[in-house]
Design a protein around this motif. Structure first.
Motif, PDB file in Angstrom:
ATOM      1  N   TRP A  81       0.868  -1.115   0.020  1.00 27.31           N
ATOM      2  CA  TRP A  81      -0.008   0.027   0.105  1.00 27.31           C
ATOM      3  C   TRP A  81       0.786   1.162   0.158  1.00 27.31           C
ATOM      4  CZ3 TRP A  81      -0.761   3.474   4.058  1.00 27.31           C
ATOM      5  CH2 TRP A  81       0.055   3.286   5.310  1.00 27.31           C
ATOM      6  N   VAL A  82       2.037   1.306   0.606  1.00 24.51           N
ATOM      7  CA  VAL A  82       2.992   2.366   0.536  1.00 24.51           C
ATOM      8  C   VAL A  82       3.455   2.611  -0.796  1.00 24.51           C
ATOM      9  CG1 VAL A  82       5.086   3.232   1.598  1.00 24.51           C
ATOM     10  CG2 VAL A  82       3.677   1.855   3.086  1.00 24.51           C
ATOM     11  N   ALA A  83       4.011   1.538  -1.704  1.00 27.18           N
ATOM     12  CA  ALA A  83       4.586   1.779  -2.920  1.00 27.18           C
ATOM     13  C   ALA A  83       3.280   2.342  -3.573  1.00 27.18           C
ATOM     14  CB  ALA A  83       4.953   0.377  -3.493  1.00 27.18           C
ATOM     15  N   ILE A  84       2.077   2.235  -3.730  1.00 27.74           N
ATOM     16  CA  ILE A  84       1.154   2.397  -4.428  1.00 27.74           C
ATOM     17  C   ILE A  84       0.748   4.182  -3.995  1.00 27.74           C
ATOM     18  CG2 ILE A  84      -1.639   2.403  -4.789  1.00 27.74           C
ATOM     19  CD1 ILE A  84      -1.213  -0.488  -4.312  1.00 27.74           C
ATOM     20  N   LEU A  85       0.710   4.283  -2.680  1.00 28.42           N
ATOM     21  CA  LEU A  85       0.597   5.795  -2.385  1.00 28.42           C
ATOM     22  C   LEU A  85       1.734   6.612  -2.942  1.00 28.42           C
ATOM     23  CD1 LEU A  85      -0.406   5.813   1.413  1.00 28.42           C
ATOM     24  CD2 LEU A  85      -1.771   5.601  -0.465  1.00 28.42           C
ATOM     25  N   ASN A  86       3.054   5.911  -2.878  1.00 25.70           N
ATOM     26  CA  ASN A  86       4.312   6.739  -3.665  1.00 25.70           C
ATOM     27  C   ASN A  86       4.147   6.975  -5.062  1.00 25.70           C
ATOM     28  OD1 ASN A  86       5.183   7.340  -0.930  1.00 25.70           O
ATOM     29  ND2 ASN A  86       6.423   5.513  -0.917  1.00 25.70           N
ATOM     30  N   PRO A 123      -8.721   4.651   3.221  1.00 28.87           N
ATOM     31  CA  PRO A 123      -9.042   5.973   2.741  1.00 28.87           C
ATOM     32  C   PRO A 123      -7.929   6.685   1.965  1.00 28.87           C
ATOM     33  CG  PRO A 123      -9.716   5.589   4.887  1.00 28.87           C
ATOM     34  CD  PRO A 123      -9.022   4.567   4.670  1.00 28.87           C
ATOM     35  N   MET A 124      -6.668   6.288   2.432  1.00 32.04           N
ATOM     36  CA  MET A 124      -5.480   6.741   1.678  1.00 32.04           C
ATOM     37  C   MET A 124      -5.302   6.302   0.409  1.00 32.04           C
ATOM     38  SD  MET A 124      -2.375   7.582   4.566  1.00 32.04           S
ATOM     39  CE  MET A 124      -2.470   6.135   5.313  1.00 32.04           C
ATOM     40  N   LEU A 125      -5.596   5.009   0.292  1.00 29.96           N
ATOM     41  CA  LEU A 125      -5.667   4.408  -1.179  1.00 29.96           C
ATOM     42  C   LEU A 125      -6.585   5.103  -2.024  1.00 29.96           C
ATOM     43  CD1 LEU A 125      -5.056   0.677  -0.265  1.00 29.96           C
ATOM     44  CD2 LEU A 125      -3.347   2.237  -1.238  1.00 29.96           C
ATOM     45  N   ARG A 126      -7.855   5.374  -1.355  1.00 25.70           N
ATOM     46  CA  ARG A 126      -8.858   6.048  -2.133  1.00 25.70           C
ATOM     47  C   ARG A 126      -8.713   7.209  -2.668  1.00 25.70           C
ATOM     48  NH1 ARG A 126     -13.437   3.105   0.867  1.00 25.70           N
ATOM     49  NH2 ARG A 126     -14.155   1.782  -0.610  1.00 25.70           N
ATOM     50  N   ASN A 127      -7.791   8.182  -1.681  1.00 27.05           N
ATOM     51  CA  ASN A 127      -7.570   9.436  -2.116  1.00 27.05           C
ATOM     52  C   ASN A 127      -6.621   9.456  -3.041  1.00 27.05           C
ATOM     53  OD1 ASN A 127      -7.386  12.467  -1.594  1.00 27.05           O
ATOM     54  ND2 ASN A 127      -5.301  12.146  -0.873  1.00 27.05           N
ATOM     55  N   THR A 128      -5.451   8.386  -3.163  1.00 23.27           N
ATOM     56  CA  THR A 128      -4.437   8.291  -4.387  1.00 23.27           C
ATOM     57  C   THR A 128      -5.020   7.746  -5.695  1.00 23.27           C
ATOM     58  OG1 THR A 128      -2.777   7.898  -2.667  1.00 23.27           O
ATOM     59  CG2 THR A 128      -2.155   7.133  -4.674  1.00 23.27           C
ATOM     60  N   CYS A 129      -5.822   6.820  -5.415  1.00 23.15           N
ATOM     61  CA  CYS A 129      -6.670   6.356  -6.767  1.00 23.15           C
ATOM     62  C   CYS A 129      -8.198   6.476  -6.479  1.00 23.15           C
ATOM     63  CB  CYS A 129      -6.175   4.730  -6.686  1.00 23.15           C
ATOM     64  SG  CYS A 129      -4.453   4.361  -6.537  1.00 23.15           S
ATOM     65  N   PRO A 130      -8.613   7.729  -6.859  1.00 26.96           N
ATOM     66  CA  PRO A 130     -10.244   7.817  -6.929  1.00 26.96           C
ATOM     67  C   PRO A 130     -11.114   7.125  -7.841  1.00 26.96           C
ATOM     68  CG  PRO A 130      -8.986   9.734  -7.619  1.00 26.96           C
ATOM     69  CD  PRO A 130      -7.961   8.771  -7.363  1.00 26.96           C
ATOM     70  N   ASN A 131     -12.045   6.627  -7.505  1.00 27.77           N
ATOM     71  CA  ASN A 131     -13.023   5.815  -8.412  1.00 27.77           C
ATOM     72  C   ASN A 131     -12.348   4.632  -8.737  1.00 27.77           C
ATOM     73  OD1 ASN A 131     -14.608   8.133  -8.291  1.00 27.77           O
ATOM     74  ND2 ASN A 131     -13.357   9.158  -9.885  1.00 27.77           N
ATOM     75  N   LYS A 132     -11.446   3.714  -8.101  1.00 24.46           N
ATOM     76  CA  LYS A 132     -11.005   2.592  -8.266  1.00 24.46           C
ATOM     77  C   LYS A 132     -11.528   1.517  -7.144  1.00 24.46           C
ATOM     78  CE  LYS A 132      -8.384   2.874 -12.070  1.00 24.46           C
ATOM     79  NZ  LYS A 132      -8.370   1.951 -13.274  1.00 24.46           N
ATOM     80  N   GLN A 133     -12.044   0.278  -7.726  1.00 24.57           N
ATOM     81  CA  GLN A 133     -12.340  -0.607  -6.787  1.00 24.57           C
ATOM     82  C   GLN A 133     -10.829  -0.991  -5.822  1.00 24.57           C
ATOM     83  OE1 GLN A 133     -13.193  -4.621  -8.296  1.00 24.57           O
ATOM     84  NE2 GLN A 133     -13.798  -5.141  -6.368  1.00 24.57           N
ATOM     85  N   ILE A 134     -11.000  -1.061  -4.559  1.00 23.55           N
ATOM     86  CA  ILE A 134     -10.037  -1.454  -3.809  1.00 23.55           C
ATOM     87  C   ILE A 134     -10.107  -2.873  -3.386  1.00 23.55           C
ATOM     88  CG2 ILE A 134      -8.559  -1.050  -1.743  1.00 23.55           C
ATOM     89  CD1 ILE A 134      -8.546   1.397  -3.530  1.00 23.55           C
ATOM     90  N   MET A 135      -9.041  -3.806  -3.624  1.00 25.01           N
ATOM     91  CA  MET A 135      -9.022  -5.020  -2.848  1.00 25.01           C
ATOM     92  C   MET A 135      -7.496  -4.909  -2.094  1.00 25.01           C
ATOM     93  SD  MET A 135      -9.454  -7.741  -5.974  1.00 25.01           S
ATOM     94  CE  MET A 135     -11.077  -7.747  -6.812  1.00 25.01           C
ATOM     95  N   ILE A 136      -7.663  -5.470  -1.011  1.00 25.54           N
ATOM     96  CA  ILE A 136      -6.655  -5.613   0.095  1.00 25.54           C
ATOM     97  C   ILE A 136      -6.169  -7.045  -0.156  1.00 25.54           C
ATOM     98  CG2 ILE A 136      -5.804  -5.788   2.204  1.00 25.54           C
ATOM     99  CD1 ILE A 136      -6.296  -3.104   1.260  1.00 25.54           C
ATOM    100  N   THR A 137      -5.024  -7.355  -0.900  1.00 28.31           N
ATOM    101  CA  THR A 137      -4.771  -8.660  -1.395  1.00 28.31           C
ATOM    102  C   THR A 137      -3.925  -9.688  -0.253  1.00 28.31           C
ATOM    103  OG1 THR A 137      -3.066  -7.693  -2.415  1.00 28.31           O
ATOM    104  CG2 THR A 137      -5.096  -8.470  -3.789  1.00 28.31           C
ATOM    105  N   GLU A 138      -3.424  -8.809   0.749  1.00 23.30           N
ATOM    106  CA  GLU A 138      -2.711  -9.679   1.940  1.00 23.30           C
ATOM    107  C   GLU A 138      -2.849  -8.684   3.210  1.00 23.30           C
ATOM    108  OE1 GLU A 138       1.336 -10.303   1.473  1.00 23.30           O
ATOM    109  OE2 GLU A 138       1.406 -11.207  -0.179  1.00 23.30           O
ATOM    110  N   SER A 139      -3.532  -9.184   4.353  1.00 18.58           N
ATOM    111  CA  SER A 139      -3.399  -8.723   5.608  1.00 18.58           C
ATOM    112  C   SER A 139      -3.466  -9.617   6.701  1.00 18.58           C
ATOM    113  CB  SER A 139      -4.830  -7.610   5.645  1.00 18.58           C
ATOM    114  OG  SER A 139      -4.622  -6.867   6.765  1.00 18.58           O
TER     115      SER A 139
END
Length: 216
Positions: A81-86, A123-139
């Motif tokens: 998720w950090v790499a995506i934000l960056n 929420p941070m992923l949504r702010n970086t990638c608006p209007n995209k479906q979010i999948m958390i693939t590992e947690s």
């Protein structure tokens, strides 16, 4: 059962092109056998070390191959998720696929795993990638290994983490979350990385109905 399929490769995309293209054909055959509705998506690479440009170019090529074959399965890549934000180039897949482990956040204890994920990371992923479906693939949470601030590996904390993750997911049902992972990965290099499994050599480490799926 629905499946998020993945094509895994090491090293640069250019060196793995042949393997990736072969795996795309394997995926096409799987769709023909089991039906397109079985697959919620296809990911190309998992936390791959190549440049975002090279990774996303390959994602686009794989998408084009599938569309040419009449397969409309969403295609993306997986990264932290950090790499995506960056680097918002990772937003350019059909969906955003992020690995997010609260254990690696120095300030988050096990029983806040889900709250950290749903109310902080998403929420941070949504702010970086608006209007995209979010999948958390590992947690998930390790049952052994080094302490990382408030993050303490133990079997009890793994159960607490997954229970909180399950409960917090009620707060945002639009996000798909995959618990990590089925079995301990004994081939990995550290106790932490080896011990995220819900099973150990196919022997359950946790009680689903008593631990992970207890009433919230």
């Amino acid at each position: 059962m629905q499946i998020l399929a993945g094509i895994y490769f090491n090293g640069p995309v250019a060196a793995a092109n042949g393997q990736i293209d072969t795996d795309v054909l394997t995926f096409q055959n799987a769709v023909k056998t089991f039906g397109v509705d079985r697959y919620v998506g296809l990911t190309v690479g998992n936390e791959n070390s190549d440049s975002p440009e090279n990774i996303m170019n390959k994602v686009g090529q794989v998408r084009d191959i599938l569309r040419g074959a009449g397969i409309n399965t969403p295609v993306s890549t997986v990264h932290t998720w950090v790499a995506i934000l960056n680097n918002n180039l990772f937003c350019n897949g059909d969906f955003v696929a992020a690995n997010a482990h609260a254990y690696y956040d120095y300030n988050t204890p096990a029983d806040q795993t889900g709250n950290w994920l749903i109310h902080n990371v998403v929420p941070m992923l949504r702010n970086t990638c608006p209007n995209k479906q979010i999948m958390i693939t590992e947690s998930g949470w390790p049952s052994a290994g080094n302490v990382n601030g408030a993050a303490i590996p133990s079997l009890e904390n793994e159960a607490s983490s997954l229970l909180n993750l399950n409960c917090a997911c009620r707060d945002d049902r639009s996000v798909t979350v995959f618990a990590f992972e089925y079995d301990n990965s004994l081939w990995k290099g550290t106790d932490v990385e080896r011990s995220f499994g819900l099973f150990d050599n196919d022997i359950p480490k946790l009680e689903y109905n008593g631990d992970i799926l207890a009433h919230c």
